[in-house]
Design a protein around this motif. Structure first.
Motif, PDB file in Angstrom:
ATOM      1  N   GLY A  98      -6.436   6.431   3.127  1.00 42.95           N
ATOM      2  CA  GLY A  98      -5.329   5.758   3.795  1.00 42.95           C
ATOM      3  C   GLY A  98      -4.454   4.985   2.821  1.00 42.95           C
ATOM      4  O   GLY A  98      -3.220   4.992   2.927  1.00 42.95           O
ATOM      5  N   ASP A 117       0.807   0.202  10.122  1.00 46.01           N
ATOM      6  CA  ASP A 117      -0.033  -0.869  10.641  1.00 46.01           C
ATOM      7  C   ASP A 117       0.596  -2.235  10.380  1.00 46.01           C
ATOM      8  O   ASP A 117       0.225  -3.220  11.022  1.00 46.01           O
ATOM      9  CB  ASP A 117      -1.435  -0.802  10.039  1.00 46.01           C
ATOM     10  CG  ASP A 117      -1.424  -0.784   8.516  1.00 46.01           C
ATOM     11  OD1 ASP A 117      -0.656  -0.008   7.924  1.00 46.01           O
ATOM     12  OD2 ASP A 117      -2.197  -1.543   7.903  1.00 46.01           O
ATOM     13  N   VAL A 129       0.031   5.955   9.584  1.00 51.37           N
ATOM     14  CA  VAL A 129      -1.272   5.647   9.007  1.00 51.37           C
ATOM     15  C   VAL A 129      -2.267   6.733   9.397  1.00 51.37           C
ATOM     16  O   VAL A 129      -2.158   7.363  10.449  1.00 51.37           O
ATOM     17  CB  VAL A 129      -1.793   4.262   9.446  1.00 51.37           C
ATOM     18  CG1 VAL A 129      -0.882   3.161   8.949  1.00 51.37           C
ATOM     19  CG2 VAL A 129      -1.943   4.185  10.954  1.00 51.37           C
ATOM     20  N   THR A 134      -5.823   7.942  10.684  1.00 50.21           N
ATOM     21  CA  THR A 134      -6.867   7.398  11.541  1.00 50.21           C
ATOM     22  C   THR A 134      -8.028   8.379  11.640  1.00 50.21           C
ATOM     23  O   THR A 134      -7.891   9.579  11.363  1.00 50.21           O
ATOM     24  CB  THR A 134      -6.340   7.120  12.963  1.00 50.21           C
ATOM     25  OG1 THR A 134      -5.987   8.362  13.594  1.00 50.21           O
ATOM     26  CG2 THR A 134      -5.122   6.213  12.930  1.00 50.21           C
ATOM     27  N   LYS A 166      -7.723   3.062  12.198  1.00 45.33           N
ATOM     28  CA  LYS A 166      -7.138   3.225  10.878  1.00 45.33           C
ATOM     29  C   LYS A 166      -8.240   3.304   9.826  1.00 45.33           C
ATOM     30  O   LYS A 166      -9.213   2.552   9.883  1.00 45.33           O
ATOM     31  CB  LYS A 166      -6.213   2.042  10.566  1.00 45.33           C
ATOM     32  CG  LYS A 166      -5.447   2.169   9.257  1.00 45.33           C
ATOM     33  CD  LYS A 166      -4.747   0.879   8.878  1.00 45.33           C
ATOM     34  CE  LYS A 166      -5.728  -0.116   8.293  1.00 45.33           C
ATOM     35  NZ  LYS A 166      -5.094  -1.177   7.482  1.00 45.33           N
ATOM     36  N   SER A 206     -10.181   2.398   6.828  1.00 42.36           N
ATOM     37  CA  SER A 206     -10.288   1.118   6.143  1.00 42.36           C
ATOM     38  C   SER A 206     -11.731   0.903   5.734  1.00 42.36           C
ATOM     39  O   SER A 206     -12.621   1.683   6.078  1.00 42.36           O
ATOM     40  CB  SER A 206      -9.838  -0.028   7.062  1.00 42.36           C
ATOM     41  OG  SER A 206     -10.745  -0.171   8.139  1.00 42.36           O
ATOM     42  N   ALA A 261       0.909   6.874  13.645  1.00 44.30           N
ATOM     43  CA  ALA A 261      -0.445   7.221  13.201  1.00 44.30           C
ATOM     44  C   ALA A 261      -0.672   8.710  13.369  1.00 44.30           C
ATOM     45  O   ALA A 261      -0.097   9.342  14.256  1.00 44.30           O
ATOM     46  CB  ALA A 261      -1.485   6.431  13.985  1.00 44.30           C
TER      47      ALA A 261
END
Length: 305
Positions: A22, A203, A230, A232, A238, A240, A298
């Motif tokens: 990401g 985001d 972003v 996902t 998302k 992360s 997204a």
């Protein structure tokens, strides 16, 4: 007619873990947009939120960027070296009556709030806006907002408008733990570095009107914005550290760069994944098209890396 400022972009990761796919998407999009405009591309380490920092992560992120063939202009700016600048700008806002002390705890805000904020939190109800309650002391500092429309035209997402008093409420500049908030640090640093264009993940789209309001309060220029879709996972989360997105591996640089390019709508051919990183970048610079980037907030990954 006012002259258009020279293009100066930036990539600003937080050292909360290794660089993942990401983050790579945001880096690729901001880097190629800067180079396509003949501009500079800076790297800033947003490490002001010290409890979230992971030891060694900042150096690891920079090493990964180098392994993936990114070349930035000038030294890396670290927010942890900029605390005096944030304090000075907060003092300016305080002196102008634009920032005020707030005694509210999270529980008190939750009990008093009437609706959710656009970023998923709670809109601050203005409890301390006209002075601290008797016997209370300030825990945090907030910036006054009003309910007029605050908006901008995003290069990818179109018109974005918020009425900050309703949609967010007076927002925090310095937290109860004494740390400077992201909104203040990012606005001060973008001005300090002369950033003309911000290309980042969607985001952060909902926080942009707050940054524009803060820029206006401080007399700063407002950059142009482009918010990329972003990446996902299947659950719509998302990618992360919190969703356990794996870190990038240097040995997969060409293949992951190709995947990031395709995520951004670029028609990178299959053979690019099997060549050197330099060849991937040569193709990307020659074929980059911002018009091809999906105008979406997204995009789920079918097979997350």
């Amino acid at each position: 007619m006012a002259a258009v400022p020279p293009y100066r972009g930036r990539f600003a990761p937080s050292p909360t873990g290794p660089l993942h796919f990401g983050s790579l998407v945001a880096a690729v999009g901001s880097y190629l947009d800067a180079r396509a405009h003949g501009g500079e591309w800076l790297v800033r380490m947003e490490d002001v939120d010290t409890p979230r920092n992971v030891p060694g992560a900042a150096d690891g992120i920079l090493a990964t960027l180098e392994a993936y063939g990114f070349a930035w202009d000038g030294p890396v700016l670290r927010q942890s070296t900029r605390l005096a600048a944030y304090a000075a700008e907060l003092e300016r806002l305080q002196a102008a009556g634009l920032a005020y002390g707030c005694a509210c705890s999270r529980r008190e805000i939750a009990d008093a709030a009437t609706h959710a904020a656009v970023d998923g939190g709670l809109a601050y109800p203005g409890t301390c806006r006209n002075g601290l309650p008797a016997g209370r002391v300030a825990r945090a500092w907030r910036l006054r907002v009003d309910d007029a429309a605050t908006g901008f035209v995003d290069r990818l997402q179109g018109v974005v408008v918020q009425h900050l008093e309703h949609d967010v409420g007076d927002f925090v500049l310095r937290r109860a733990d004494g740390l400077f908030a992201y909104q203040l640090a990012v606005a001060v640093d973008d001005e300090f570095q002369g950033i003309s264009d911000i290309v980042r993940g969607a985001d952060l789209l909902a926080s942009t009107p707050r940054q524009i309001w803060l820029q206006r309060c401080l007399g700063y220029a407002t950059p142009r914005y482009a918010h990329l879709p972003v990446a996902t996972n299947a659950a719509g989360e998302k990618l992360s550290k919190q969703t356990l997105a794996p870190g990038l591996e240097a040995g997969q640089a060409a293949a992951m760069l190709v995947r990031a390019l395709r995520f951004l709508g670029q028609a990178a051919p299959d053979e690019l994944a099997r060549v050197g990183v330099g060849d991937v970048w040569a193709w990307a610079h020659a074929h980059w098209s911002s018009a091809a980037i999906p105008r979406r907030l997204a995009i789920p990954l079918v097979n997350p890396p």
